[in-house]
Write an enzyme that holds these catalytic residues in place. Structure first.
Site: not given
Ligand code: OSB
Ligand code: MG
Length: 384
Positions: A148, A174, A176, A201, A227, A252, A276, A304
């Protein structure tokens, strides 16, 4: 009757006490999402200690501020001390599968609950001498990894990040997005990397009424998924949006429980689910959701929360379950931390996989110096 009682006693864990350690860990790279900027993590580590001195570990994945969901590190600590530990201390003999039932009266606060439930799962796996992933019923010894990538200062920097992660072997990238930083980014990345498995995402940053056209535009970039485009509670709007898109939506933030997953599937709000472990309250609920997803032919993957090693190890164990057929956001320790809290740290193969550990429990040693050198509080469990 006697037989049944003996059998129950065999499966229960004589927990003596729980401990909370708080660790402050600066991230190697600032992580920006539509909801904010994270420079470091305050991590609550939960230890569950039994009468034989075995220790199980769990990590609270709540963020510093309630911007991802309603939970936060400080609120989680309060709920643990005032509610979770007192409820558990009335039942000193429990099995990991019972924990979510005992903590059932608690509304929400699932990241706080998960930290403890997962510690008890680790402890139970150690007591029976099995790797946690096998104890949970996992079916694969190697898991597929994605990354991510946060919002970067410029498109050029984003392209460089993507190149580095593709080079490192990650199987899915992925990125953001947020309003004003969306189509432009996707277009640039897709142009540079026409072949990669790519997803976006939005962390709930869009509104169906205003952003339908923009979402339809995303349909042109052959994305694996979009996402969480809309707010967590917007299951109906997600269903309306999914009906207008070819690209699968993945939820999510919307999925905090089995019930949420069932309703999202029934409404057609998504075609993919991100599980998660913290958000849904621990291994029990996560396992139920992936089972439901398998029944409904909905692929799931492990999300994550910028976890340190203990949380990451639990994510690896969960990802070995049958329903986890897409690469998770489980990447190498060194992407996040100068020094992780477990040994060995987590590494990803050039093919973008992590091998599930063979040692009992989470399968990694927790660095004792780090625990010793941080503030901790102890909570006794009174024998029934
Ligand atoms: O939306 O997946 C998410 C991190 C913090 C809060 C939300 C998200 C995320 C990530 C990071 O996308 C995923 C990771 O590498 O831990
Ligand atoms: Mg997410």
């Amino acid at each position: 009757m006697k037989d049944r009682m003996e059998q129950t006693a065999e499966q229960t864990i004589p927990i003596r006490h729980f401990e909370i350690n708080e660790i402050e860990m600066p991230l190697r790279h600032t992580f920006e999402t539509s909801f904010g900027v994270t420079k470091g993590r305050r991590v609550l580590i939960i230890s569950a200690v039994d009468a034989d001195g075995n220790v199980g570990f769990g990590e609270c994945t709540a963020m510093e501020q309630p911007f991802y969901n309603h939970e936060s590190v400080d609120a989680a600590r309060e709920v643990l001390i005032r509610t979770v530990f007192p409820l558990l201390s009335n039942s000193s003999l429990i099995s990991a599968a019972d924990v979510s039932g005992i903590l059932g009266p608690i509304k929400g606060n699932r990241m706080a609950i998960a930290a403890v439930e997962n510690a008890i799962w680790d402890l139970e796996a150690k007591r029976v001498g099995l790797p946690l992933w096998k104890h949970l019923g996992g079916i694969r010894s190697s898991i597929d990894c994605g990354v991510s990538i946060g919002i970067q200062k410029s498109v050029e920097e984003l392209i460089d990040c993507v190149a580095a992660e593709v080079e490192a072997g990650y199987q899915r990238i992925k990125i953001k997005i947020k309003p004003g930083h969306d189509i432009r980014l996707v277009e640039a990345v897709r142009k540079q990397f026409p072949e990669i498995v790519l997803s976006v995402d939005a962390n709930a940053a869009y509104v169906l009424q205003d952003d339908l056209c923009l979402m339809k535009e995303l349909d042109r970039y052959d994305l694996l998924m979009i996402e969480q485009p809309l707010e967590a509670g917007d299951l109906i709007d997600h269903a309306k949006l999914q009906g207008q898109l070819a690209t699968p939506l993945c939820l999510d933030e919307s999925i905090a429980s089995f019930r949420d997953a069932r309703q999202a599937i029934e409404l057609g709000s998504c075609r993919i689910i991100n599980i998660k472990l913290g958000r849904v309250g621990g291994h029990n609920e996560a396992r139920r959701i992936q089972e439901l997803a398998v029944t409904n032919e909905i692929p799931v993957w492990c999300g994550g929360m910028l976890e340190a090693g203990i949380g990451r190890a639990h994510n690896i164990a969960m990802s070995t379950l049958a329903g986890f057929t897409l690469p998770g956001d489980i990447s190498a320790s060194h992407r996040y931390w100068e020094q992780d809290i477990i040994e060995p740290s987590i590494t990803v193969s050039p093919g973008g996989t992590i091998t599930a550990p063979s040692k009992p429990g989470i399968g990694f040693e927790v660095n004792a110096d780090i625990l010793r050198s941080t503030a901790s509080s102890k909570f006794s469990v009174h024998s029934a």
